[in-house]
Scaffold this motif. Structure first.
Motif, PDB file in Angstrom:
ATOM      1  N   ASP A 207       3.798   1.604  -1.117  1.00 39.63           N
ATOM      2  CA  ASP A 207       4.471   1.773  -2.408  1.00 39.63           C
ATOM      3  C   ASP A 207       3.700   2.728  -3.316  1.00 39.63           C
ATOM      4  N   THR A 208       2.388   2.702  -3.202  1.00 43.98           N
ATOM      5  CA  THR A 208       1.551   3.550  -4.063  1.00 43.98           C
ATOM      6  C   THR A 208       0.965   4.756  -3.330  1.00 43.98           C
ATOM      7  N   HIS A 209       1.096   4.786  -2.005  1.00 44.63           N
ATOM      8  CA  HIS A 209       0.571   5.882  -1.195  1.00 44.63           C
ATOM      9  C   HIS A 209       1.628   6.314  -0.163  1.00 44.63           C
TER      10      HIS A 209
ATOM     11  N   TYR B 243       0.838  -1.208   0.000  1.00 41.32           N
ATOM     12  CA  TYR B 243       0.000   0.000   0.000  1.00 41.32           C
ATOM     13  C   TYR B 243       0.869   1.253   0.000  1.00 41.32           C
TER      14      TYR B 243
END
Length: 83
Positions: free
Chosen positions: A27-29, A25
């Motif tokens: 990694d993208t946020h 999570y």
């Protein structure tokens, strides 16, 4: 197998799974402060749980990832993945 040992190993596996999911999570946020706090909290819990397990039952990992008491505990069974 010892019931307490099995429960402790399950606790470690649950924390590891949670950390993998939070890592994915994040990694993208990367700016989600709440998720980062949770990641760090669970990471500390995992370190504590691993240390407790290894003090009672021996190392979870070899090749220097976990220290060993004397005599060398890695050769004692069952190994974590055998449970």
């Amino acid at each position: 197998m010892n019931k307490i040992r099995y429960q402790k190993l399950q606790e470690i596996q649950t924390l590891e799974f949670t950390l993998v999911e939070l890592n994915l999570y994040l990694d993208t946020h990367p700016n989600d402060q709440k998720a980062l706090r949770e990641y760090n909290t669970y990471g500390k819990q995992l370190q504590k749980s691993r240390a407790q397990y290894e003090a009672m039952y021996g190392p979870l990992c070899n090749f220097g990832m976990s220290l060993s008491q004397y005599p060398f505990k890695w050769v004692e069974e069952p190994w974590p993945w055998d449970m």
